[in-house]
Design a protein around this motif. Structure first.
Motif, PDB file in Angstrom:
ATOM      1  N   ALA B 300       0.810  -1.216   0.000  1.00  0.00           N
ATOM      2  CA  ALA B 300       0.000   0.000   0.000  1.00  0.00           C
ATOM      3  C   ALA B 300       0.843   1.266   0.000  1.00  0.00           C
ATOM      4  O   ALA B 300       0.540   2.226  -0.701  1.00  0.00           O
ATOM      5  CB  ALA B 300      -0.939  -0.008   1.205  1.00  0.00           C
ATOM      6  N   THR B 318      -0.197   0.856   7.240  1.00  0.00           N
ATOM      7  CA  THR B 318      -0.888  -0.012   6.301  1.00  0.00           C
ATOM      8  C   THR B 318       0.115  -0.680   5.367  1.00  0.00           C
ATOM      9  O   THR B 318       0.868   0.012   4.688  1.00  0.00           O
ATOM     10  CB  THR B 318      -1.901   0.800   5.470  1.00  0.00           C
ATOM     11  OG1 THR B 318      -2.808   1.426   6.371  1.00  0.00           O
ATOM     12  CG2 THR B 318      -2.668  -0.095   4.518  1.00  0.00           C
ATOM     13  N   ILE B 321      -3.714  -4.279   1.443  1.00  0.00           N
ATOM     14  CA  ILE B 321      -5.150  -4.007   1.533  1.00  0.00           C
ATOM     15  C   ILE B 321      -5.925  -4.858   0.516  1.00  0.00           C
ATOM     16  O   ILE B 321      -5.450  -5.068  -0.594  1.00  0.00           O
ATOM     17  CB  ILE B 321      -5.450  -2.522   1.178  1.00  0.00           C
ATOM     18  CG1 ILE B 321      -4.711  -1.566   2.122  1.00  0.00           C
ATOM     19  CG2 ILE B 321      -6.946  -2.247   1.192  1.00  0.00           C
ATOM     20  CD1 ILE B 321      -4.989  -0.109   1.815  1.00  0.00           C
ATOM     21  N   GLU B 337     -12.890  -2.540   3.388  1.00  0.00           N
ATOM     22  CA  GLU B 337     -11.447  -2.788   3.281  1.00  0.00           C
ATOM     23  C   GLU B 337     -10.980  -3.676   4.425  1.00  0.00           C
ATOM     24  O   GLU B 337     -11.433  -3.500   5.559  1.00  0.00           O
ATOM     25  CB  GLU B 337     -10.676  -1.470   3.426  1.00  0.00           C
ATOM     26  CG  GLU B 337     -10.900  -0.463   2.332  1.00  0.00           C
ATOM     27  CD  GLU B 337     -10.010   0.769   2.553  1.00  0.00           C
ATOM     28  OE1 GLU B 337      -9.500   1.286   1.557  1.00  0.00           O
ATOM     29  OE2 GLU B 337      -9.837   1.197   3.709  1.00  0.00           O
ATOM     30  N   ILE B 339      -7.192  -4.829   6.131  1.00  0.00           N
ATOM     31  CA  ILE B 339      -5.829  -4.301   6.083  1.00  0.00           C
ATOM     32  C   ILE B 339      -4.855  -5.212   6.825  1.00  0.00           C
ATOM     33  O   ILE B 339      -5.147  -5.647   7.944  1.00  0.00           O
ATOM     34  CB  ILE B 339      -5.806  -2.894   6.716  1.00  0.00           C
ATOM     35  CG1 ILE B 339      -6.806  -1.990   5.955  1.00  0.00           C
ATOM     36  CG2 ILE B 339      -4.408  -2.277   6.676  1.00  0.00           C
ATOM     37  CD1 ILE B 339      -7.126  -0.707   6.656  1.00  0.00           C
ATOM     38  N   ASN B 340      -3.732  -5.514   6.195  1.00  0.00           N
ATOM     39  CA  ASN B 340      -2.610  -6.258   6.805  1.00  0.00           C
ATOM     40  C   ASN B 340      -2.990  -7.659   7.282  1.00  0.00           C
ATOM     41  O   ASN B 340      -3.588  -7.824   8.344  1.00  0.00           O
ATOM     42  CB  ASN B 340      -2.020  -5.486   7.994  1.00  0.00           C
ATOM     43  CG  ASN B 340      -1.381  -4.177   7.577  1.00  0.00           C
ATOM     44  OD1 ASN B 340      -1.340  -3.867   6.378  1.00  0.00           O
ATOM     45  ND2 ASN B 340      -0.899  -3.419   8.540  1.00  0.00           N
TER      46      ASN B 340
END
Lengths: 568, 568
Positions: B300, B318, B321, B337, B339-340
């Protein structure tokens, strides 16, 4: 069956590694070795043939056909077949057949235990029948039906671990001979491979079906959740369920207090059956609700739980039913039934499982729709109640808001206004006089002519109404409708003196409905006017007070409404 | 690679049916035939061994181990391994290894093209390396790492149709010999069976994973649909998604007019991030909304679409994603979304597909919740508005209903009343004076002391209020609350003179809130009383006018409410 067991024990020697030809004495060693090589080479060739079939595609019928051909070659059989156990019926069906009357035999099925193949499927033991006519286990059904002469038989089970998946059967060794142990040994080389492939194919098919079913369910879930209107939801849900299960009909009963009530039904009996009440414990649906579990009823007419009332009201004949409880994590919501599998088949356990899986999602969707519908009803009922309370301040116009709302909706529907907008029209019509909440009752109830000052006071109510509702963001679209419901098409109305289409369409509708209700209603100084007079008056004011295009539609709609009302 | 092609062509003769021992002249025919029989018998034994492995269970690792042992025996190899192609990485991993440094080698992976096994996986051709040290394709990585001496290698691809699934590799022929064509021929007998089993196991695993995923999705769908409260729904949805994808964090942005607004987020940044607005087209979520398709962003920080504002507001970093559009059949609702991936892994296409599948269901649930929340807000706003309108009739009590509602809710929450009942308390509090709609303004606004007649008129309002709302079935539970909000705990109140706990609990709460608001509010003839005085007065009336148990909780709750209000 001690006799047969003896026979089979003999075949266990089949697997012995000792070259069988060593048994024959009297031939030269070279001939003996050569014969040995031929047998071994044949078996190695089988290995080659199997490996070629194994690592290619997975279409089961092709693989079985190729295996069968190879086995028939290797055993010099005239005919052969691979029979597999059918999941639902537990009968043996012909998955592959070659030679003899192969093309015709595929329509037949064999019960486990029936004929030599059935016996092998039952016992899990391979066998040779050197003279079919002399073996009681041989069934003559196929020979008679297909005009075929079975002389001798060799047959082995297809097993995976301890499961019997089916049977491979060879008929009539070529050149008039009978099958011997060597042939059976050859046959038994193949069976583990065929079994493994059948097992695998079965697993793959099961999984694929499961995936398809789950994907279908996801689609249905999305589809049924796409509305919160309870009636629409139930109809959608029933359409999806009956389609999915290929059912002739279906119904959804919802729990209301301690009874089930038919809330939706498919087919011709839809309207007849609706609102029939079923006590908990009565009928199949009642049984499901009480026991809190689903049921598959193959023969409804002869099931004591079947509640015949529903059939009696219609010409519908219920044969078989699946009924499942609709329940959320918290509570029972109702019962869903599907009735009569199309094409005369019976419902099976898979069908039941499928309906159960859908039922969980359905129950949640129903709860949501009920909650939404209830909130919406609460809102509508509340504003109706309050509007009526305000109507009561004015002795003449009791139920006025209700009347205006009814006529506005009839006109709106006739104009083809979509449902979402009709809802707004309804709220505006109910609230059109909300501004009168601030007008003194002494003015509203004054039987004599109003002074100019008093009339000015009254004329404030459309603005006042819009102002009262202004803080409500969800009602912002209806504010202008309320503000302008006393405008005239010719511009001589109030409060803004808007002309023609500058007046909101819903205001132009309410304006007609408002006048109609006022004329129709009794006043202390006069009776309500006859409908015909009111319509004439509206027609008379078309183009001056009212929008002529709306008047044209409105008059038809009002006439239709009152003629229906009279009939009732 | 012309050299290697030549070598491989030679191996094509391996499959020739001609007995290999015939090539050796000079031995007696009987010896020659005997040697032939030994070779054939060995191959038939392999057939037997394979068939025993084939038709048992399906645990892939066990089957591979057993195949590997059998092959090593048959080819007199010191060590061996079966390497399979790993789906996501496309590298070869050791699915089975025996002999040599087997226990340690499993932690290694091999790139396609790396070493002899990698070469075979790349070309799809079997090969023999009689002297590993002299073959450039041989990698010394494992020998060095594991302190093992690879002298010679035999290796064959595992193919299904045209797919290369992996490689089987034999190391160091026993007794210092090298592998020959006969060994390779033996090895190649096994490979189709291993390939078929690997392929099948792969299909079954894929299907099982798909089924698990779908079942999980069904569960999540049911779970998220189990509420219509938008905030709760979004939090549930996000919790389920991040859990399912093993994500460190996630967020849901909803479309509001032409912008995306963070409506829910997990983790520490939850509150910080909320209400940040993202224009369509900006950032990754904005990109997803504009392009109307999902995206998997591995890195990202180096993706130009990444909108750094969110990270800047928090200490969150971040890395990767997945962002998917939330859309119903009709419209885009928002963007979700995650994330990670936890444990430092990256998200993959499977993760993306999974989130997409959930997104469809999520969008429908969000639409429903929005619709419900909006209807409910509309209802609450409407009754609040109308209550205020009625308040205005009485010049002294503008915003009175609002105040009573606020205090009632604070007391109700402090008493631990569940959410559903709090909603009823709120409606009752807002509507408690609705009956005043019928009381003449001249009485309500009278600055002097009321006559007995006027007071009797005023005292009608609780009954009147209940009567107004009586036709609304959804509000039937609040009618007694409204009717009895002027009762006193000692029985000296009106209209019914109920005593103690005969008075509905919600009425007892509203009674305190009502008195508090009246005391706090300015009147034309006096300023509002200080909070401390009001509380003393309520305490003073505990047990006479008010329920002492509720007073105890109420005073604490009110003090807490006002101290918070002062801080703001």
């Amino acid at each position: 069956m001690p006799k047969s067991r003896k026979k089979t024990n003999k075949y266990e020697s089949v697997k012995s590694k000792k070259p069988a030809v060593n048994a024959s004495k009297g031939v030269s060693e070279v001939d003996s070795l050569r014969a040995e090589i031929i047998v071994l080479q044949k078996q190695v060739n089988i290995l080659q043939a199997i490996s070629e079939i194994t690592a290619k595609d997975f279409k089961l019928s092709d693989i079985l056909d190729r295996f069968l051909s190879t086995v028939m070659d290797a055993t010099s059989s005239e005919a052969g077949s691979i029979l597999l156990v059918e999941k639902h019926t537990n009968a043996l069906y012909f998955a592959s057949a070659k030679g003899g009357k192969a093309s015709q035999i595929k329509k037949f099925k064999l019960a486990i235990g029936e004929g030599v193949a059935g016996w092998v499927a039952q016992t899990g033991k391979p066998m040779i029948t050197p003279d079919a006519a002399a073996d009681k286990r041989h069934t003559t059904r196929f020979d008679k039906n297909l005009k075929y002469k079975t002389r001798n038989i060799m047959c082995a089970p297809l097993k995976f671990d301890h499961d019997i998946l089916g049977v491979i059967e060879m008929l009539n060794k070529k050149k008039g001979k009978a099958f011997d142990n060597r042939d059976l040994e050859t046959l038994l080389i193949f069976t583990p491979y065929i079994s493994a492939i059948v097992k695998n194919a079965g697993l793959l098919t099961d999984n694929k079906e499961k995936i398809e079913r789950l994907e279908h369910l996801m689609g249905i879930t999305e589809y049924v959740n796409s509305t919160l209107e309870l009636d629409i939801l139930l109809d959608k849900m029933l359409a999806a369920s009956t389609h999915m299960l290929q059912a002739e009909a279906g119904s959804i009963l919802l729990l209301e207090r301690d009874e089930l009530v038919f809330a939706s039904a498919t087919g011709a009996q839809k309207e007849t059956i609706k609102n029939i009440r079923v006590p908990i414990g009565e009928g199949i649906a009642g049984w499901v609700a009480r026991e809190d579990r689903s049921v598959l009823v193959a023969d409804a007419q002869n099931d004591p739980r079947f509640f015949k009332k529903a059939d009696e009201k219609t010409t519908f004949k219920t044969r078989s039913i699946i009924a499942v409880p609709l329940k959320t994590k918290q509570r029972l919501v109702g019962v869903m039934e599907v009735i009569n599998k199309k094409g005369g088949d019976f419902f099976n356990e898979d069908d039941k499982n499928l309906l159960e899986a859908l039922a969980n999602q359905a129950a949640v969707a129903i709860e949501n729709a009920k909650l939404y519908t209830e909130t919406q009803d609460m809102f509508m009922n509340t504003i109706k109640c309050l509007a009526e309370t305000i109507d009561k301040k004015d002795n003449y116009t009791r139920h006025h808001s209700d009347g205006v709302t009814t006529y506005s909706m009839e006109i709106g529907k006739a104009l083809g206004i979509p449902d979402a907008e009709l809802k707004e029209l309804k709220i505006a019509a109910l609230f059109h006089d909300i501004g009168k909440i601030g007008v003194d009752e002494s003015i509203l109830r004054k039987p004599a002519k109003l002074t100019e000052q008093e009339f000015l006071e009254i004329k404030k109510h459309p603005d006042e109404g819009a102002n009262i509702l202004e803080p409500i963001p969800q009602l912002k679209d209806i504010l202008p409708v309320i503000r302008h419901h006393h405008e005239r098409f010719d511009g001589n109305g109030y409060p803004a003196g808007l002309i023609g289409e500058d007046i909101p369409m819903h205001s132009r509708i309410i304006s007609i409905a408002d006048t109609l209700d006022a004329m129709l209603t009794d006043r202390p100084y006069r009776k309500g006017l006859p409908l015909e007079t009111c319509i004439q008056e509206i027609q008379h004011c078309s183009g001056t007070q009212f929008d002529p295009e709306i008047v044209a539609v409105a008059i038809k709609a009002i006439k239709k409404y009152f003629s229906k009302k009279v009939k009732k």
